[in-house]
Design an enzyme around this catalytic site. Structure first.
Site, PDB file in Angstrom:
ATOM      1  N   SER A   6      -8.160   2.640  14.143  1.00  0.00           N
ATOM      2  CA  SER A   6      -8.363   2.211  12.760  1.00  0.00           C
ATOM      3  C   SER A   6      -7.019   2.012  12.080  1.00  0.00           C
ATOM      4  CB  SER A   6      -9.174   3.246  11.989  1.00  0.00           C
ATOM      5  OG  SER A   6      -9.107   2.923  10.605  1.00  0.00           O
ATOM      6  N   HIS A  31      -9.999  -1.669  14.742  1.00  0.00           N
ATOM      7  CA  HIS A  31     -10.957  -1.375  13.665  1.00  0.00           C
ATOM      8  C   HIS A  31     -10.299  -1.641  12.306  1.00  0.00           C
ATOM      9  CE1 HIS A  31     -14.599   0.775  12.270  1.00  0.00           C
ATOM     10  NE2 HIS A  31     -13.829   1.333  11.346  1.00  0.00           N
ATOM     11  N   ASP A  33     -10.950  -1.439   8.232  1.00  0.00           N
ATOM     12  CA  ASP A  33     -11.791  -0.811   7.207  1.00  0.00           C
ATOM     13  C   ASP A  33     -11.610  -1.481   5.857  1.00  0.00           C
ATOM     14  OD1 ASP A  33     -13.063   1.480   8.552  1.00  0.00           O
ATOM     15  OD2 ASP A  33     -11.010   2.192   8.837  1.00  0.00           O
ATOM     16  N   MET A  35     -12.691  -1.601   1.997  1.00  0.00           N
ATOM     17  CA  MET A  35     -13.311  -0.743   0.966  1.00  0.00           C
ATOM     18  C   MET A  35     -13.172  -1.406  -0.399  1.00  0.00           C
ATOM     19  SD  MET A  35     -11.749   2.915   2.059  1.00  0.00           S
ATOM     20  CE  MET A  35     -11.739   3.470   3.764  1.00  0.00           C
ATOM     21  N   HIS A  64     -15.274  -3.157   9.635  1.00  0.00           N
ATOM     22  CA  HIS A  64     -16.197  -2.198   9.017  1.00  0.00           C
ATOM     23  C   HIS A  64     -16.153  -2.400   7.502  1.00  0.00           C
ATOM     24  CE1 HIS A  64     -16.991   2.400   8.219  1.00  0.00           C
ATOM     25  NE2 HIS A  64     -17.987   1.644   7.809  1.00  0.00           N
ATOM     26  N   MET A  66     -17.105  -1.453   4.004  1.00  0.00           N
ATOM     27  CA  MET A  66     -17.631  -0.410   3.108  1.00  0.00           C
ATOM     28  C   MET A  66     -17.663  -1.013   1.713  1.00  0.00           C
ATOM     29  SD  MET A  66     -15.562   2.702   4.858  1.00  0.00           S
ATOM     30  CE  MET A  66     -14.505   1.569   5.717  1.00  0.00           C
ATOM     31  N   MET A 135     -21.304   7.172  11.135  1.00  0.00           N
ATOM     32  CA  MET A 135     -20.192   7.805  10.420  1.00  0.00           C
ATOM     33  C   MET A 135     -20.236   9.312  10.663  1.00  0.00           C
ATOM     34  SD  MET A 135     -18.544   5.354   9.125  1.00  0.00           S
ATOM     35  CE  MET A 135     -17.271   6.440   8.482  1.00  0.00           C
ATOM     36  N   ASP A 173     -17.316   7.049  14.065  1.00  0.00           N
ATOM     37  CA  ASP A 173     -16.156   6.818  13.190  1.00  0.00           C
ATOM     38  C   ASP A 173     -15.981   7.975  12.208  1.00  0.00           C
ATOM     39  OD1 ASP A 173     -14.178   5.738  11.577  1.00  0.00           O
ATOM     40  OD2 ASP A 173     -15.421   4.120  10.773  1.00  0.00           O
TER      41      ASP A 173
HETATM   42  C1  DX5 Z   1     -13.349   6.090   6.954  1.00  0.00           C
HETATM   43  C2  DX5 Z   1     -13.106   4.893   7.831  1.00  0.00           C
HETATM   44  C3  DX5 Z   1     -12.557   5.258   9.154  1.00  0.00           C
HETATM   45  C4  DX5 Z   1     -11.206   5.924   9.101  1.00  0.00           C
HETATM   46  C5  DX5 Z   1     -11.132   6.859  10.264  1.00  0.00           C
HETATM   47  O1  DX5 Z   1     -14.086   5.744   5.869  1.00  0.00           O
HETATM   48  O2  DX5 Z   1     -14.308   4.174   8.060  1.00  0.00           O
HETATM   49  O3  DX5 Z   1     -12.537   4.154  10.049  1.00  0.00           O
HETATM   50  O4  DX5 Z   1     -10.131   5.025   9.140  1.00  0.00           O
HETATM   51  O5  DX5 Z   1      -9.975   7.603  10.152  1.00  0.00           O
HETATM   52  P1  DX5 Z   1      -9.832   9.019  10.873  1.00  0.00           P
HETATM   53  O6  DX5 Z   1      -9.960   8.756  12.341  1.00  0.00           O
HETATM   54  O7  DX5 Z   1      -8.462   9.445  10.479  1.00  0.00           O
HETATM   55  O8  DX5 Z   1     -10.929   9.913  10.357  1.00  0.00           O
HETATM   56 ZN    ZN Z   2     -14.291   2.638   9.717  1.00  0.00          ZN
END
Ligand code: DX5
Ligand code: ZN
Length: 214
Positions: A6, A31, A33, A35, A64, A66, A135, A173
Site C-alpha cells: 500500500s 495497492h 488507497d 480517501m 481501493h 474509500m 478490512m 487489508d
Molecule cells: C487503510 C488502508 C490500508 C492501509 C494499510 O484504510 O485501506 O490499505 O494503507 O496500511 P497498514 O498495512 O499500515 O495497516
Molecule cells: Zn486499502
C-alpha cells in the site's frame, strides 16, 4: 501469496523511488488507497497520483476507493490505469449495478467490507465478483492494529465462495505483517495488502519476498 504494497505508507516526496523499489520486488500488485474525507475520516490522494504511478510500473494497480458514490468514478478509475477496482459495500446502494459497470469498463470487480459488515451480505453477488477485500482495521489510516476477528471472517468468506462456485479471491487489508500473515494464509487469504509492514521495514524488498513466500 499475492502481496499488494500500500503506497499510503510510501514517502510521497520520493514516490518514484518507492515505486521503483516495488518494481524490483516480488510484489505482484500495487495497492492505491483513495480517501475522500466523507466515507472515511481522512483524505489521501486521487486520480492524478494513480495515473503517475501507473506510468512508472507494469504491475497491476489494485485501487481501493474509500469514497462515497464510487459508481460515479468508474471510467476515471479505469482511465488512470487501474486493473482492480475495489468499492465498499457500505458505500453502494446499487451494488450489483456497480459491479456490472466495473466489469463492463474492463476492470476486475472487487467489493470491500468494513470490519463490522458480515460476509453474508455478499451472498447474492459473490458469483460475479473477482475479489472480496476484507478490512482488518477500520479504514482511514495506515499503521493501525490488526483486528483479530478478521481471521474467522476469512474462513466464513471462504465457505461462502466455495458454496456459490465463485472464483473470487480473498484479500486482507489493515495491520498485516510477517507475524500474522501465516495465520491469514491458513484461514484462506489469497492476497495481502501491507503498508507500514513494508515501508517501515529495514529491508522492504526482503519483507515483500518473505510475505510472498509465506
Ligand atoms: C487503510 C488502508 C490500508 C492501509 C494499510 O484504510 O485501506 O490499505 O494503507 O496500511 P497498514 O498495512 O499500515 O495497516
Ligand atoms: Zn486499502
Amino acid at each position: 501469496m499475492i502481496v499488494s504494497p500500500s503506497i499510503l505508507s510510501a514517502d510521497f516526496a520520493n514516490l518514484g523511488r518507492d515505486i521503483d523499489m516495488i518494481n524490483r520486488s516480488a510484489a505482484q500488485w500495487i495497492h492505491c488507497d483513495v480517501m475522500d474525507g466523507v466515507f472515511v475520516p481522512n483524505i489521501s490522494f486521487g486520480f492524478p497520483v494513480i495515473s503517475a504511478v501507473s506510468k512508472l510500473t507494469e504491475k497491476p494497480l489494485d485501487v481501493h476507493l474509500m469514497i462515497v458514490n464510487p459508481q460515479n468514478y468508474i471510467s476515471q478509475v479505469r482511465d488512470c490505469g487501474a486493473a482492480i477496482m475495489n468499492v465498499h459495500q457500505e458505500a453502494c446502494v446499487h451494488l450489483d449495478r456497480t459491479i456490472q459497470a466495473i466489469k463492463a469498463a474492463g476492470m476486475k470487480a472487487a467489493v470491500t467490507l468494513n470490519p463490522s459488515t458480515p460476509v453474508w451480505l455478499l451472498e447474492d453477488v459473490i458469483a460475479d465478483l473477482d475479489m472480496v477485500l476484507l478490512m482488518s482495521v477500520n479504514p482511514g489510516f495506515g499503521g493501525q492494529k490488526f483486528i483479530p476477528q478478521a481471521v474467522a471472517k476469512i474462513k466464513k468468506l471462504k465457505q461462502l465462495i466455495g458454496q456459490s462456485g465463485s472464483r473470487a479471491l480473498i484479500e486482507v487489508d489493515g495491520g498485516v505483517n510477517l507475524d500474522n500473515a501465516p495465520l491469514l494464509k491458513e484461514a484462506g487469504a489469497d492476497a495481502l495488502v501491507a503498508g507500514n509492514a513494508i515501508f517501515r521495514a529495514d529491508d522492504p524488498i526482503d519483507t515483500i519476498a518473505r510475505m510472498v513466500a509465506i
